[in-house]
Design a protein around this motif. Structure first.
Motif, PDB file in Angstrom:
ATOM      1  N   VAL A 117       0.879  -1.291  -0.056  1.00 35.61           N
ATOM      2  CA  VAL A 117      -0.061  -0.018  -0.018  1.00 35.61           C
ATOM      3  C   VAL A 117       0.830   1.389  -0.141  1.00 35.61           C
ATOM      4  O   VAL A 117       0.523   2.142  -0.705  1.00 35.61           O
ATOM      5  N   GLY A 118       1.931   1.135   0.821  1.00 38.47           N
ATOM      6  CA  GLY A 118       2.752   2.327   0.708  1.00 38.47           C
ATOM      7  C   GLY A 118       3.292   2.579  -0.797  1.00 38.47           C
ATOM      8  O   GLY A 118       3.828   3.690  -0.929  1.00 38.47           O
ATOM      9  N   CYS A 119       3.363   1.560  -1.768  1.00 40.83           N
ATOM     10  CA  CYS A 119       3.894   1.844  -2.934  1.00 40.83           C
ATOM     11  C   CYS A 119       3.002   3.095  -3.602  1.00 40.83           C
ATOM     12  O   CYS A 119       3.509   3.722  -4.712  1.00 40.83           O
ATOM     13  N   GLN A 120       1.713   3.287  -3.248  1.00 45.32           N
ATOM     14  CA  GLN A 120       0.755   4.531  -3.579  1.00 45.32           C
ATOM     15  C   GLN A 120       1.817   5.860  -3.543  1.00 45.32           C
ATOM     16  O   GLN A 120       1.553   6.529  -4.109  1.00 45.32           O
ATOM     17  N   GLN A 121       2.416   5.873  -2.443  1.00 45.78           N
ATOM     18  CA  GLN A 121       3.089   7.009  -2.038  1.00 45.78           C
ATOM     19  C   GLN A 121       4.348   7.071  -2.847  1.00 45.78           C
ATOM     20  O   GLN A 121       4.803   8.070  -3.457  1.00 45.78           O
ATOM     21  N   TRP A 122       4.823   5.926  -3.065  1.00 44.03           N
ATOM     22  CA  TRP A 122       6.241   6.161  -3.951  1.00 44.03           C
ATOM     23  C   TRP A 122       5.729   6.272  -5.249  1.00 44.03           C
ATOM     24  O   TRP A 122       6.678   7.164  -5.995  1.00 44.03           O
ATOM     25  N   ALA A 123       4.634   5.825  -5.858  1.00 45.60           N
ATOM     26  CA  ALA A 123       4.037   6.247  -7.235  1.00 45.60           C
ATOM     27  C   ALA A 123       3.857   7.577  -7.253  1.00 45.60           C
ATOM     28  O   ALA A 123       3.850   8.485  -8.239  1.00 45.60           O
ATOM     29  N   ILE A 124       3.196   8.597  -6.297  1.00 49.90           N
ATOM     30  CA  ILE A 124       3.106   9.906  -6.274  1.00 49.90           C
ATOM     31  C   ILE A 124       4.331  10.436  -6.273  1.00 49.90           C
ATOM     32  O   ILE A 124       4.511  11.478  -7.233  1.00 49.90           O
ATOM     33  N   THR A 125       5.386   9.917  -5.564  1.00 47.96           N
ATOM     34  CA  THR A 125       6.741  10.860  -5.590  1.00 47.96           C
ATOM     35  C   THR A 125       7.147  10.691  -7.062  1.00 47.96           C
ATOM     36  O   THR A 125       8.050  11.626  -7.720  1.00 47.96           O
ATOM     37  N   TRP A 126       7.205   9.534  -7.658  1.00 48.39           N
ATOM     38  CA  TRP A 126       7.725   9.444  -8.901  1.00 48.39           C
ATOM     39  C   TRP A 126       6.886  10.281  -9.921  1.00 48.39           C
ATOM     40  O   TRP A 126       7.409  10.744 -10.725  1.00 48.39           O
ATOM     41  N   GLY A 127       5.770  10.201  -9.743  1.00 50.03           N
ATOM     42  CA  GLY A 127       4.817  11.134 -10.657  1.00 50.03           C
ATOM     43  C   GLY A 127       5.229  12.609 -10.416  1.00 50.03           C
ATOM     44  O   GLY A 127       5.245  13.335 -11.445  1.00 50.03           O
ATOM     45  N   ILE A 128       5.496  13.064  -9.269  1.00 50.07           N
ATOM     46  CA  ILE A 128       5.979  14.425  -8.891  1.00 50.07           C
ATOM     47  C   ILE A 128       7.269  14.715  -9.788  1.00 50.07           C
ATOM     48  O   ILE A 128       7.515  15.604 -10.522  1.00 50.07           O
ATOM     49  N   MET A 129       8.082  14.022  -9.634  1.00 47.34           N
ATOM     50  CA  MET A 129       9.611  13.932 -10.222  1.00 47.34           C
ATOM     51  C   MET A 129       9.560  14.064 -11.522  1.00 47.34           C
ATOM     52  O   MET A 129      10.045  14.925 -12.263  1.00 47.34           O
ATOM     53  N   ILE A 130       8.865  13.060 -12.242  1.00 49.58           N
ATOM     54  CA  ILE A 130       9.043  12.767 -13.560  1.00 49.58           C
ATOM     55  C   ILE A 130       8.127  13.787 -14.358  1.00 49.58           C
ATOM     56  O   ILE A 130       8.785  14.596 -15.272  1.00 49.58           O
ATOM     57  N   MET A 131       7.234  14.436 -13.818  1.00 49.54           N
ATOM     58  CA  MET A 131       6.150  15.348 -14.556  1.00 49.54           C
ATOM     59  C   MET A 131       7.297  16.579 -14.308  1.00 49.54           C
ATOM     60  O   MET A 131       7.043  17.801 -15.216  1.00 49.54           O
ATOM     61  N   PHE A 132       7.734  16.945 -13.178  1.00 50.66           N
ATOM     62  CA  PHE A 132       8.377  18.292 -12.971  1.00 50.66           C
ATOM     63  C   PHE A 132       9.442  18.357 -14.022  1.00 50.66           C
ATOM     64  O   PHE A 132       9.674  19.470 -14.553  1.00 50.66           O
ATOM     65  N   TYR A 133      10.402  17.265 -14.303  1.00 51.02           N
ATOM     66  CA  TYR A 133      11.405  17.548 -15.358  1.00 51.02           C
ATOM     67  C   TYR A 133      10.970  17.368 -16.543  1.00 51.02           C
ATOM     68  O   TYR A 133      11.469  18.128 -17.604  1.00 51.02           O
ATOM     69  N   ILE A 134       9.769  16.907 -17.004  1.00 56.86           N
ATOM     70  CA  ILE A 134       9.394  17.204 -18.449  1.00 56.86           C
ATOM     71  C   ILE A 134       8.893  18.358 -18.707  1.00 56.86           C
ATOM     72  O   ILE A 134       8.781  19.057 -19.552  1.00 56.86           O
ATOM     73  N   SER A 135       8.160  19.074 -17.547  1.00 61.71           N
ATOM     74  CA  SER A 135       7.441  20.397 -17.618  1.00 61.71           C
ATOM     75  C   SER A 135       8.898  21.264 -17.636  1.00 61.71           C
ATOM     76  O   SER A 135       8.818  22.367 -18.262  1.00 61.71           O
ATOM     77  N   TYR A 136       9.770  21.139 -16.832  1.00 58.61           N
ATOM     78  CA  TYR A 136      10.852  21.904 -16.771  1.00 58.61           C
ATOM     79  C   TYR A 136      11.729  21.951 -18.226  1.00 58.61           C
ATOM     80  O   TYR A 136      11.877  23.036 -18.736  1.00 58.61           O
ATOM     81  N   GLY A 137      11.780  20.524 -18.702  1.00 51.50           N
ATOM     82  CA  GLY A 137      12.298  20.718 -20.114  1.00 51.50           C
ATOM     83  C   GLY A 137      11.561  21.341 -21.192  1.00 51.50           C
ATOM     84  O   GLY A 137      12.034  22.080 -22.059  1.00 51.50           O
TER      85      GLY A 137
END
Length: 486
Positions: A117-137
């Motif tokens: 269930v904690g993988c839910q939070q891990w997925a959130i953190t991955w989503g934040i990081m990936i989308m941040f760098y996509i948006s930044y690029g």
């Protein structure tokens, strides 16, 4: 249709619903400050305008809603259409964040439930990081492509989730509740017995599920009002406050507004943005230890240590800013009113280090635990409604803090740290006296623990199972038996 039975693969697909939340956060955090975005939708857009069936099928509906919302945002020609798309995405995030933890908790073995269930939070953190760098690029591109590409890309995980869910099994507990006993038994056997319905774990789990379903049917159909009955309200209080405290700890404040903090500490330009983005990497990396060891640490210890560490970092930053800082020039640092205080030299470096330590404290403790804990607390008949209520508390306080924090930084300056430090102190005391240990116990064993009324500070992480007497709801003089981990 082929059904995936590997519990880790199932979790990997299901928690894409959590990644949608992370994508939702980052898809706006970079873009709304770019010249291309403001040239197209109009300069100086008010901040208020910016924000404005079974487990498996529910998540699927959420995924489809997300895709529709993302497409709407991508093609939005004006602010009303943009708001409509954001609103649609908000509905999708709400559905998935409420249903994914419930689904995973109901298909998991007790000894790894926290990890999964904690993988839910891990997925959130991955989503934040990936989308941040996509948006930044993409922010370095010319024209509307700089924001339309990121907004279009975020539809991809929603489409993957929608498709992947066709291959996932239904929750065996939900199937049992619907009198689909053969399906429930076969699903448990596929998940935990290599297809063998005579596997000892499968037989015991089916016995426990059958006992609890029969007990629950002695009550009327579940409604939200049942969450406030004397037998359940203590659990409702714990679940709701788990989500409330996860917001009042200040993590999302740091995620959203760390650029203000680092600006007040003297950083600027790309150096400011890239330094701020390191928090996303820390967030991803520091979630991993919690996923590996949280079931061994237990929920209580994880929550208590986390709130104590965050409290220390917040109070430390507040004291340093008060002792070594001074008010910023009128209009704020770099023209940002919320960056209303300045600190330079060595103290500013300590503030930056403290901020990173604070960010590291949340994903290893309250981050995954706040998603794992609420679904474990409630009986089957109200679990879906209860987790939805708990999750709604998270979003309500998320929204409230989004409005409060910028004006707070502007008006009370460094005292914002003291406010959230006090919240962390209170949540530490609250968790100690009110939050029982659930790690290692089956969902049916947790029900028995609450009926026994053991004080939270006397509960322990469970290691093995022995029979336990569960009082009958209709007649406390009679009893059924489940297995209690001791």
């Amino acid at each position: 249709m082929y059904t995936i039975t590997n519990i880790y693969f199932i979790t990997a697909i299901a928690v894409i619903g959590g990644a949608l939340f992370g994508f939702d956060i980052s898809s706006m955090s970079v873009i709304i400050g770019t010249k291309q975005y403001n040239d197209y939708y109009g300069p100086n857009i008010d901040s208020d305008v910016q924000d404005g069936m079974g487990r498996r099928y529910s998540i699927q509906i959420g995924a489809l809603t997300w895709v529709l919302g993302s497409v709407s945002i991508c093609i939005a020609k004006n602010i009303p259409l943009l708001i409509m798309g954001r609103f649609t995405n908000g509905i999708a995030v709400g559905i998935c964040s409420a249903q994914v933890p419930v689904y995973i908790s109901e298909i998991s073995r007790a000894e790894v439930r926290g990890r999964l269930v904690g993988c839910q939070q891990w997925a959130i953190t991955w989503g934040i990081m990936i989308m941040f760098y996509i948006s930044y690029g993409c922010s370095h591109m010319e024209g509307v492509a700089s924001f339309r590409i990121p907004w279009g890309v975020q539809a991809v995980p929603g489409a993957i989730l929608f498709t992947g869910l066709f291959f996932l099994p239904r929750s065996p507990r939900w199937l049992a509740k619907k009198d689909r006993w053969e399906e429930a038994e076969n699903t448990l056997a596929l998940l935990h017995g290599n297809g063998d319905i005579n596997d000892p774990y499968v037989k015991q789990e089916m016995e426990d599920i059958r006992t609890m379903v029969e007990l629950e049917r002695q009550n009327a159909d579940a409604t939200f009002l049942e969450l406030f009955k004397p037998s359940v309200i203590s659990r409702t209080h714990i679940g709701v406050f788990t989500q409330i405290w996860s917001q009042l700890a200040g993590m999302n404040v740091m995620m959203y507004y760390i650029t203000y903090v680092f600006a007040m500490a003297g950083l600027s330009g790309n150096n400011l943005l890239l330094s701020s983005s390191l928090q996303y990497v820390i967030n991803v990396v520091m979630t991993v230890p919690a996923l590996i060891w949280m079931d061994r640490w237990g929920r209580r210890k994880t929550l208590l240590v986390g709130s104590s560490l965050m409290m220390t970092s917040l109070f430390s930053n507040g004291i340093i800013m008060a002792s070594f800082g001074h008010p910023a020039p009128k209009g704020g640092v770099n023209g940002v009113k919320a960056a209303s205080w300045e600190v330079h030299g060595t103290p500013s470096k300590v503030i930056i280090a403290n901020s990173y330590l604070f960010v590291a404290s949340f994903p290893i403790t309250w981050g995954p635990a706040s998603w794992t804990y609420p679904p474990e607390l409630f009986p089957l008949r109200v679990r879906g409604k209860a987790v939805a209520l708990c999750t709604s508390a998270n979003w309500i306080f998320n929204f409230a803090l989004g409005d409060f924090v910028p004006s707070a930084f502007e008006n009370i300056k460094w005292k914002v740290y003291i406010v959230f430090g006090v919240f962390c102190a209170v949540m530490t005391v609250h968790a100690f006296f009110c939050f029982p240990e659930t790690a290692g116990k089956s969902l049916e064993e947790i029900e028995a623990m609450f009926q026994e009324g053991l004080p939270p500070w006397k509960t322990r992480v469970s290691k093995e199972s022995t029979p336990v007497r569960i009082p009958r709801v209709d007649n406390p003089g009679k009893a059924d038996y489940a297995h209690e981990a001791v």
